[in-house]
Design an enzyme around this catalytic site. Sequence first.
Site, PDB file in Angstrom:
ATOM      1  N   GLU A  64       0.863  -1.179   0.000  1.00  0.00           N
ATOM      2  CA  GLU A  64       0.000   0.000   0.000  1.00  0.00           C
ATOM      3  C   GLU A  64       0.900   1.229   0.000  1.00  0.00           C
ATOM      4  O   GLU A  64       1.690   1.430   0.927  1.00  0.00           O
ATOM      5  CB  GLU A  64      -0.941   0.019   1.202  1.00  0.00           C
ATOM      6  CG  GLU A  64      -1.864   1.229   1.175  1.00  0.00           C
ATOM      7  CD  GLU A  64      -3.052   1.136   2.116  1.00  0.00           C
ATOM      8  OE1 GLU A  64      -3.712   2.173   2.327  1.00  0.00           O
ATOM      9  OE2 GLU A  64      -3.323   0.038   2.636  1.00  0.00           O
ATOM     10  N   ASP A 116       9.638   7.820   0.916  1.00  0.00           N
ATOM     11  CA  ASP A 116       9.194   7.788  -0.470  1.00  0.00           C
ATOM     12  C   ASP A 116       9.155   6.351  -0.973  1.00  0.00           C
ATOM     13  O   ASP A 116      10.009   5.524  -0.623  1.00  0.00           O
ATOM     14  CB  ASP A 116      10.162   8.629  -1.317  1.00  0.00           C
ATOM     15  CG  ASP A 116       9.696   8.799  -2.743  1.00  0.00           C
ATOM     16  OD1 ASP A 116       9.738   7.815  -3.502  1.00  0.00           O
ATOM     17  OD2 ASP A 116       9.317   9.915  -3.112  1.00  0.00           O
ATOM     18  N   ASP A 138      -1.772  12.160  -2.873  1.00  0.00           N
ATOM     19  CA  ASP A 138      -1.747  13.620  -2.926  1.00  0.00           C
ATOM     20  C   ASP A 138      -2.125  14.067  -4.336  1.00  0.00           C
ATOM     21  O   ASP A 138      -1.455  13.713  -5.304  1.00  0.00           O
ATOM     22  CB  ASP A 138      -0.344  14.117  -2.565  1.00  0.00           C
ATOM     23  CG  ASP A 138      -0.298  15.608  -2.285  1.00  0.00           C
ATOM     24  OD1 ASP A 138      -1.073  16.355  -2.914  1.00  0.00           O
ATOM     25  OD2 ASP A 138       0.515  16.036  -1.445  1.00  0.00           O
ATOM     26  N   LYS A 142      -3.087  22.049  -8.293  1.00  0.00           N
ATOM     27  CA  LYS A 142      -2.774  23.121  -9.228  1.00  0.00           C
ATOM     28  C   LYS A 142      -2.114  22.561 -10.486  1.00  0.00           C
ATOM     29  O   LYS A 142      -1.312  21.633 -10.411  1.00  0.00           O
ATOM     30  CB  LYS A 142      -1.859  24.144  -8.561  1.00  0.00           C
ATOM     31  CG  LYS A 142      -2.500  24.841  -7.362  1.00  0.00           C
ATOM     32  CD  LYS A 142      -1.545  25.820  -6.720  1.00  0.00           C
ATOM     33  CE  LYS A 142      -2.200  26.503  -5.513  1.00  0.00           C
ATOM     34  NZ  LYS A 142      -1.284  27.453  -4.837  1.00  0.00           N
ATOM     35  N   ASP A 174     -10.530  11.247  -5.364  1.00  0.00           N
ATOM     36  CA  ASP A 174     -11.755  12.050  -5.366  1.00  0.00           C
ATOM     37  C   ASP A 174     -11.510  13.400  -6.032  1.00  0.00           C
ATOM     38  O   ASP A 174     -12.189  14.379  -5.740  1.00  0.00           O
ATOM     39  CB  ASP A 174     -12.301  12.224  -3.954  1.00  0.00           C
ATOM     40  CG  ASP A 174     -11.306  12.847  -2.987  1.00  0.00           C
ATOM     41  OD1 ASP A 174     -10.169  13.150  -3.416  1.00  0.00           O
ATOM     42  OD2 ASP A 174     -11.643  13.020  -1.801  1.00  0.00           O
ATOM     43  N   THR A 212     -11.836   5.021   4.814  1.00  0.00           N
ATOM     44  CA  THR A 212     -10.929   5.714   5.723  1.00  0.00           C
ATOM     45  C   THR A 212     -11.526   7.050   6.138  1.00  0.00           C
ATOM     46  O   THR A 212     -12.451   7.575   5.516  1.00  0.00           O
ATOM     47  CB  THR A 212      -9.569   5.960   5.049  1.00  0.00           C
ATOM     48  OG1 THR A 212      -9.752   6.869   3.958  1.00  0.00           O
ATOM     49  CG2 THR A 212      -8.983   4.652   4.524  1.00  0.00           C
ATOM     50  N   ARG A 213     -10.952   7.624   7.185  1.00  0.00           N
ATOM     51  CA  ARG A 213     -11.433   8.922   7.658  1.00  0.00           C
ATOM     52  C   ARG A 213     -11.202  10.001   6.607  1.00  0.00           C
ATOM     53  O   ARG A 213     -12.042  10.886   6.426  1.00  0.00           O
ATOM     54  CB  ARG A 213     -10.733   9.285   8.972  1.00  0.00           C
ATOM     55  CG  ARG A 213     -11.358   8.617  10.189  1.00  0.00           C
ATOM     56  CD  ARG A 213     -10.558   8.880  11.443  1.00  0.00           C
ATOM     57  NE  ARG A 213      -9.323   8.085  11.450  1.00  0.00           N
ATOM     58  CZ  ARG A 213      -8.473   8.074  12.462  1.00  0.00           C
ATOM     59  NH1 ARG A 213      -8.691   8.827  13.523  1.00  0.00           N
ATOM     60  NH2 ARG A 213      -7.391   7.305  12.417  1.00  0.00           N
ATOM     61  N   TYR A 214     -10.079   9.938   5.922  1.00  0.00           N
ATOM     62  CA  TYR A 214      -9.833  10.919   4.865  1.00  0.00           C
ATOM     63  C   TYR A 214     -10.924  10.845   3.811  1.00  0.00           C
ATOM     64  O   TYR A 214     -11.483  11.865   3.399  1.00  0.00           O
ATOM     65  CB  TYR A 214      -8.470  10.694   4.214  1.00  0.00           C
ATOM     66  CG  TYR A 214      -8.285  11.573   2.988  1.00  0.00           C
ATOM     67  CD1 TYR A 214      -7.832  12.883   3.123  1.00  0.00           C
ATOM     68  CD2 TYR A 214      -8.615  11.111   1.716  1.00  0.00           C
ATOM     69  CE1 TYR A 214      -7.704  13.710   2.010  1.00  0.00           C
ATOM     70  CE2 TYR A 214      -8.492  11.930   0.607  1.00  0.00           C
ATOM     71  CZ  TYR A 214      -8.034  13.221   0.757  1.00  0.00           C
ATOM     72  OH  TYR A 214      -7.921  14.030  -0.343  1.00  0.00           O
ATOM     73  N   GLU A 215     -11.232   9.643   3.376  1.00  0.00           N
ATOM     74  CA  GLU A 215     -12.255   9.460   2.350  1.00  0.00           C
ATOM     75  C   GLU A 215     -13.600  10.015   2.808  1.00  0.00           C
ATOM     76  O   GLU A 215     -14.335  10.643   2.028  1.00  0.00           O
ATOM     77  CB  GLU A 215     -12.359   7.974   2.032  1.00  0.00           C
ATOM     78  CG  GLU A 215     -13.422   7.612   1.013  1.00  0.00           C
ATOM     79  CD  GLU A 215     -13.577   6.109   0.879  1.00  0.00           C
ATOM     80  OE1 GLU A 215     -14.582   5.693   0.283  1.00  0.00           O
ATOM     81  OE2 GLU A 215     -12.708   5.371   1.367  1.00  0.00           O
TER      82      GLU A 215
END
Length: 232
Positions: A64, A116, A138, A142, A174, A212-215
């Site tokens: 992952e 990384d 990420d 821009k 997203d 996930t919480r981010y999602e």
Amino acid sequence: MTDADEARYRDQPLRSFGRTGGRPLSPRQKALMAGALDTWRIPEGEEAIDLNVLFPEKKTFWLEIGFGGAEHMIAQAARNPDTGIIGCEPFLEGVAKALAGIEDTGASNIRLWPDDARPLMARLPDQSLDRVFILFPDPWPKRRQHKRRLVQPAFLEALYPKLKPGGHLRFATDVKSYADEALLTFLSDGRFEWLAGAADDWRVSPADHVTTRYESKQLGDCRPVWFDFRIG
């Protein structure tokens, strides 16, 4: 900036992630980073990683890339105890959350790479991974930042050999521009078979996904899309 500084800056590889700090760590997180990280991390170095040594008696191996708060990785490890899972995440807060999740669940089939992904991939044996997850990387929203997005032809060139024939890769985002760009990049490569047969295959989260919480925050400009690919 001197000429030497400019040359050194140009020669540095583009980072596909932003800052590696974040919120201050809690006392528990600090203790885990100091006392448990060395137990679960993959040691730095240049030698090839033997997954059978890293995960004794495991049958399959997953990666992952960018596990964020680690909810997906921890849950998948619990659901798939016969699978060795490598989690890659440069953000210290995410690594600390992963260590807490390992401690809370007793998951012993996880190893962490707190950096990384590219140096890690260079050390993985060819045809060694059964699955790869790239979930909500990420987006670098821009236009001038798009070159920093993870999914680029050069990245796929490095990743493809590490997947076993018949292996799977899942990408989710997203951000509409990233979804369009990533899908075109995968399909233009020609070696990743998109498994969608109907719109719901990419509009609806897969049955084995862990939200996930981010999602859940819905920070992007579109509903999440899910692209599952198979390696021929």
